[in-house]
Scaffold this motif. Structure first.
Motif, PDB file in Angstrom:
ATOM      1  N   SER A 350      56.103  46.973  50.987  1.00  0.00           N
ATOM      2  CA  SER A 350      57.524  46.904  50.615  1.00  0.00           C
ATOM      3  C   SER A 350      57.738  47.329  49.171  1.00  0.00           C
ATOM      4  O   SER A 350      58.859  47.665  48.779  1.00  0.00           O
ATOM      5  N   GLU A 351      56.679  47.336  48.365  1.00  0.00           N
ATOM      6  CA  GLU A 351      56.768  47.752  46.962  1.00  0.00           C
ATOM      7  C   GLU A 351      56.187  49.141  46.746  1.00  0.00           C
ATOM      8  O   GLU A 351      55.841  49.522  45.632  1.00  0.00           O
ATOM      9  N   GLY A 352      56.058  49.915  47.831  1.00  0.00           N
ATOM     10  CA  GLY A 352      55.589  51.298  47.733  1.00  0.00           C
ATOM     11  C   GLY A 352      54.093  51.450  47.608  1.00  0.00           C
ATOM     12  O   GLY A 352      53.605  52.510  47.208  1.00  0.00           O
ATOM     13  N   GLY A 353      53.352  50.415  47.953  1.00  0.00           N
ATOM     14  CA  GLY A 353      51.901  50.480  47.841  1.00  0.00           C
ATOM     15  C   GLY A 353      51.214  50.409  49.183  1.00  0.00           C
ATOM     16  O   GLY A 353      51.836  50.548  50.241  1.00  0.00           O
ATOM     17  N   SER A 354      49.908  50.162  49.160  1.00  0.00           N
ATOM     18  CA  SER A 354      49.133  50.048  50.385  1.00  0.00           C
ATOM     19  C   SER A 354      48.064  48.975  50.203  1.00  0.00           C
ATOM     20  O   SER A 354      47.666  48.659  49.077  1.00  0.00           O
ATOM     21  N   LEU A 355      47.628  48.417  51.313  1.00  0.00           N
ATOM     22  CA  LEU A 355      46.538  47.445  51.312  1.00  0.00           C
ATOM     23  C   LEU A 355      45.537  47.867  52.369  1.00  0.00           C
ATOM     24  O   LEU A 355      45.874  47.969  53.548  1.00  0.00           O
ATOM     25  N   THR A 356      44.317  48.129  51.943  1.00  0.00           N
ATOM     26  CA  THR A 356      43.268  48.569  52.852  1.00  0.00           C
ATOM     27  C   THR A 356      42.032  47.688  52.666  1.00  0.00           C
ATOM     28  O   THR A 356      41.952  46.894  51.720  1.00  0.00           O
ATOM     29  N   VAL A 357      41.085  47.835  53.564  1.00  0.00           N
ATOM     30  CA  VAL A 357      39.838  47.089  53.460  1.00  0.00           C
ATOM     31  C   VAL A 357      38.670  48.048  53.634  1.00  0.00           C
ATOM     32  O   VAL A 357      38.707  48.952  54.476  1.00  0.00           O
ATOM     33  N   MET A 358      37.656  47.877  52.817  1.00  0.00           N
ATOM     34  CA  MET A 358      36.422  48.648  52.928  1.00  0.00           C
ATOM     35  C   MET A 358      35.313  47.685  53.349  1.00  0.00           C
ATOM     36  O   MET A 358      35.027  46.708  52.647  1.00  0.00           O
ATOM     37  N   ASN A 359      34.732  47.945  54.506  1.00  0.00           N
ATOM     38  CA  ASN A 359      33.710  47.069  55.055  1.00  0.00           C
ATOM     39  C   ASN A 359      32.324  47.598  54.703  1.00  0.00           C
ATOM     40  O   ASN A 359      32.015  48.774  54.935  1.00  0.00           O
ATOM     41  N   THR A 360      31.479  46.756  54.119  1.00  0.00           N
ATOM     42  CA  THR A 360      30.084  47.103  53.842  1.00  0.00           C
ATOM     43  C   THR A 360      29.214  46.242  54.748  1.00  0.00           C
ATOM     44  O   THR A 360      29.070  45.031  54.501  1.00  0.00           O
ATOM     45  N   PRO A 361      28.670  46.819  55.819  1.00  0.00           N
ATOM     46  CA  PRO A 361      27.881  46.030  56.778  1.00  0.00           C
ATOM     47  C   PRO A 361      26.773  45.225  56.100  1.00  0.00           C
ATOM     48  O   PRO A 361      26.111  45.705  55.181  1.00  0.00           O
ATOM     49  N   ASN A 362      26.624  43.994  56.535  1.00  0.00           N
ATOM     50  CA  ASN A 362      25.588  43.072  56.038  1.00  0.00           C
ATOM     51  C   ASN A 362      25.792  42.662  54.584  1.00  0.00           C
ATOM     52  O   ASN A 362      24.926  41.988  54.009  1.00  0.00           O
ATOM     53  N   VAL A 363      26.901  43.060  53.976  1.00  0.00           N
ATOM     54  CA  VAL A 363      27.173  42.692  52.589  1.00  0.00           C
ATOM     55  C   VAL A 363      28.500  41.926  52.495  1.00  0.00           C
ATOM     56  O   VAL A 363      28.537  40.730  52.231  1.00  0.00           O
ATOM     57  N   GLY A 364      29.616  42.629  52.678  1.00  0.00           N
ATOM     58  CA  GLY A 364      30.916  41.976  52.580  1.00  0.00           C
ATOM     59  C   GLY A 364      32.068  42.932  52.679  1.00  0.00           C
ATOM     60  O   GLY A 364      31.906  44.092  53.086  1.00  0.00           O
ATOM     61  N   CYS A 365      33.244  42.470  52.291  1.00  0.00           N
ATOM     62  CA  CYS A 365      34.471  43.260  52.378  1.00  0.00           C
ATOM     63  C   CYS A 365      35.097  43.429  50.996  1.00  0.00           C
ATOM     64  O   CYS A 365      35.021  42.527  50.161  1.00  0.00           O
ATOM     65  N   THR A 366      35.724  44.581  50.799  1.00  0.00           N
ATOM     66  CA  THR A 366      36.494  44.826  49.589  1.00  0.00           C
ATOM     67  C   THR A 366      37.921  45.149  49.996  1.00  0.00           C
ATOM     68  O   THR A 366      38.165  46.150  50.680  1.00  0.00           O
ATOM     69  N   PHE A 367      38.848  44.299  49.607  1.00  0.00           N
ATOM     70  CA  PHE A 367      40.262  44.533  49.894  1.00  0.00           C
ATOM     71  C   PHE A 367      40.883  45.216  48.680  1.00  0.00           C
ATOM     72  O   PHE A 367      40.687  44.771  47.538  1.00  0.00           O
ATOM     73  N   ILE A 368      41.618  46.283  48.938  1.00  0.00           N
ATOM     74  CA  ILE A 368      42.115  47.128  47.850  1.00  0.00           C
ATOM     75  C   ILE A 368      43.633  47.256  47.937  1.00  0.00           C
ATOM     76  O   ILE A 368      44.166  47.804  48.911  1.00  0.00           O
ATOM     77  N   ILE A 369      44.319  46.749  46.919  1.00  0.00           N
ATOM     78  CA  ILE A 369      45.762  46.969  46.773  1.00  0.00           C
ATOM     79  C   ILE A 369      45.948  48.209  45.897  1.00  0.00           C
ATOM     80  O   ILE A 369      45.395  48.282  44.802  1.00  0.00           O
ATOM     81  N   THR A 370      46.721  49.166  46.387  1.00  0.00           N
ATOM     82  CA  THR A 370      46.999  50.389  45.635  1.00  0.00           C
ATOM     83  C   THR A 370      48.493  50.476  45.367  1.00  0.00           C
ATOM     84  O   THR A 370      49.304  50.385  46.291  1.00  0.00           O
ATOM     85  N   LEU A 371      48.855  50.639  44.087  1.00  0.00           N
ATOM     86  CA  LEU A 371      50.252  50.721  43.680  1.00  0.00           C
ATOM     87  C   LEU A 371      50.434  51.852  42.673  1.00  0.00           C
ATOM     88  O   LEU A 371      49.472  52.261  42.005  1.00  0.00           O
ATOM     89  N   PRO A 372      51.654  52.382  42.564  1.00  0.00           N
ATOM     90  CA  PRO A 372      51.901  53.434  41.560  1.00  0.00           C
ATOM     91  C   PRO A 372      51.603  52.923  40.145  1.00  0.00           C
ATOM     92  O   PRO A 372      51.935  51.791  39.798  1.00  0.00           O
ATOM     93  N   ARG A 373      50.962  53.771  39.367  1.00  0.00           N
ATOM     94  CA  ARG A 373      50.607  53.403  37.993  1.00  0.00           C
ATOM     95  C   ARG A 373      51.823  53.522  37.082  1.00  0.00           C
ATOM     96  O   ARG A 373      52.564  54.505  37.121  1.00  0.00           O
ATOM     97  N   ARG A 374      52.014  52.509  36.244  1.00  0.00           N
ATOM     98  CA  ARG A 374      53.079  52.523  35.252  1.00  0.00           C
ATOM     99  C   ARG A 374      52.486  52.252  33.863  1.00  0.00           C
ATOM    100  O   ARG A 374      51.366  51.787  33.737  1.00  0.00           O
ATOM    101  N   LYS A 375      53.274  52.543  32.835  1.00  0.00           N
ATOM    102  CA  LYS A 375      52.856  52.364  31.459  1.00  0.00           C
ATOM    103  C   LYS A 375      53.455  51.078  30.914  1.00  0.00           C
ATOM    104  O   LYS A 375      54.651  50.820  31.042  1.00  0.00           O
ATOM    105  N   TRP A 376      52.567  50.230  30.277  1.00  0.00           N
ATOM    106  CA  TRP A 376      53.053  49.001  29.656  1.00  0.00           C
ATOM    107  C   TRP A 376      53.167  49.223  28.144  1.00  0.00           C
ATOM    108  O   TRP A 376      52.167  49.463  27.469  1.00  0.00           O
ATOM    109  N   ASN A 377      54.383  49.147  27.631  1.00  0.00           N
ATOM    110  CA  ASN A 377      54.648  49.468  26.229  1.00  0.00           C
ATOM    111  C   ASN A 377      54.616  48.266  25.312  1.00  0.00           C
ATOM    112  O   ASN A 377      54.635  48.416  24.077  1.00  0.00           O
TER     113      ASN A 377
END
Length: 379
Positions: A350-377
């Motif tokens: 809803s905020e223009g991003g995505s949520l995905t998961v990367m599975n590493t067998p026998n190790v674990g999961c990495t959940f990745i939130i991706t959002l547009p990059r902005r500049k903090w002034n």
């Protein structure tokens, strides 16, 4: 006689109807389905005309029904037409396409009669019109009734899912508040410190959820947009502060990487914070006992990535995407509703991003939130 004309040209009329249907867009009926609805009506129409020819105008009523319907049980033709209307609904057709099916047959009969110069009586055409009228009425009635049932069932399912979302988020916020209170009591801490702030944020989150839900009930619309630009480092720090209580409760090592101070993201901070909190809660819940959970946020091109990595041992092949389906749970711990990942993904999207998961067998999961990059002034 019209009934002889229909019987002798049955296959020709059916083929013409099928051809007309095939030329209309978005029709996906199979050959078998096309040859069951209208052809059955054509046979019933033929028998109605024959019965009335032999035994008078009332003889065909049992087959095709009285003019305008009689308000009692469906005729033989009505039952078939109702089944035809219900079938078209399951195939994704609209009510006008139901009417078109019978209009196609009427047009095919008229065209072929003109081509063959076949004369018919006024009474025969009246019977034809009565049968078409009754069949269309019964088919449309069944179609509409079945559609209303489907809509009601879907609305009920949607309401259950929305209620589940609300209960899930409220419980998460309540859990944070309870853990904060426990930490305050055990550690003899003051409410004015960092743990007290976590408690206050838990209460505030519950208040916002309840207020937004009440506003939605009042307006039957969406809650107001609360989009803002904020520091990524502050955002991650706030999420980590609450998550440490969960990590300590479970005896789970938790590592947070430094975040560049000039990075920012934009959106509904509360929604995004709840999404990240869901990922962290799941990580602590499913990672193997005393194994490390990490939180990292960084820039990659024009995007910001927020990663939560656990050591749950990985997922079976093909199960990664299924976790985002509502009411789906992984692992042996079934204390949740199976909604956390669904809610998190919807919030991020809803905020223009995505949520995905990367599975590493026998190790674990990495959940990745991706959002547009902005500049903090404000640094």
């Amino acid at each position: 006689m019209l009934h002889n004309f229909l019987a002798n040209n049955h296959d020709e009329l059916v083929d013409r109807c099928i051809d007309k249907v095939a030329k209309r867009p978005e029709r996906n009926a199979t050959e078998g389905q096309l040859r069951n609805g209208i052809p059955m009506f054509l046979g019933q129409l033929t028998r109605t005309l024959e019965a009335e020819q032999d035994n008078g105008s009332q003889a065909g009523v049992a087959i095709s029904g009285a003019s305008g319907g009689d308000g009692t049980a469906l005729s033989e033709m009505g039952v078939s037409a109702a089944a035809h209307g219900s079938t078209l609904l399951t195939l994704g057709y609209t009510v006008d396409q139901v009417v078109h099916d019978y209009g196609d047959l009427c047009q095919a009969i008229t065209d072929l009669a003109v081509e063959r110069d076949a004369p018919f009586s006024v009474d025969e055409f009246r019977t034809l019109n009565r049968c078409l009228d009754n069949a269309i009425a019964d088919a449309v009635t069944a179609f509409t009734a079945q559609r209303d049932v489907s809509i009601a069932e879907q609305n009920s399912a949607d309401q259950i899912e929305e209620l589940g979302f609300l209960m899930h988020e409220l419980r998460n916020s309540l859990s944070v508040a309870i853990m904060a209170v426990t930490a305050l009591e055990v550690g003899g801490l003051t409410v004015g410190g960092a743990t007290g702030n976590v408690l206050k944020r838990g209460h505030a989150a519950m208040a916002i959820l309840i207020e937004n839900s009440l506003a939605e009930v009042r307006s039957k619309g969406n809650s107001s947009d609360a989009s803002e630009l904020f520091s990524l480092a502050d955002f991650v720090g706030e999420a980590a502060e609450s998550a440490r209580l969960d990590a300590n409760t479970r005896g789970c090592p938790f590592q947070v990487s430094p975040v560049e101070s000039d990075l920012a993201i934009a959106g509904n901070r509360g929604l995004l914070l709840a999404a990240l909190a869901n990922l962290l809660h799941n990580a602590f819940k499913f990672t193997l006992p005393h194994s490390l959970v990490t939180l990292e946020a960084y820039a990659k091109g024009q995007e910001v990535l927020i990663e939560v990595r656990d050591h749950c041992g990985g997922l079976p092949t093909g199960n990664a995407e299924k976790m985002f389906t509502p009411f789906t749970q992984r692992g042996e711990d079934k204390t949740g509703l199976g909604l956390g990942l669904t809610i998190a993904r919807q919030s991020v999207m809803s905020e223009g991003g995505s949520l995905t998961v990367m599975n590493t067998p026998n190790v674990g999961c990495t959940f990745i939130i991706t959002l547009p990059r902005r500049k903090w002034n404000n640094v």
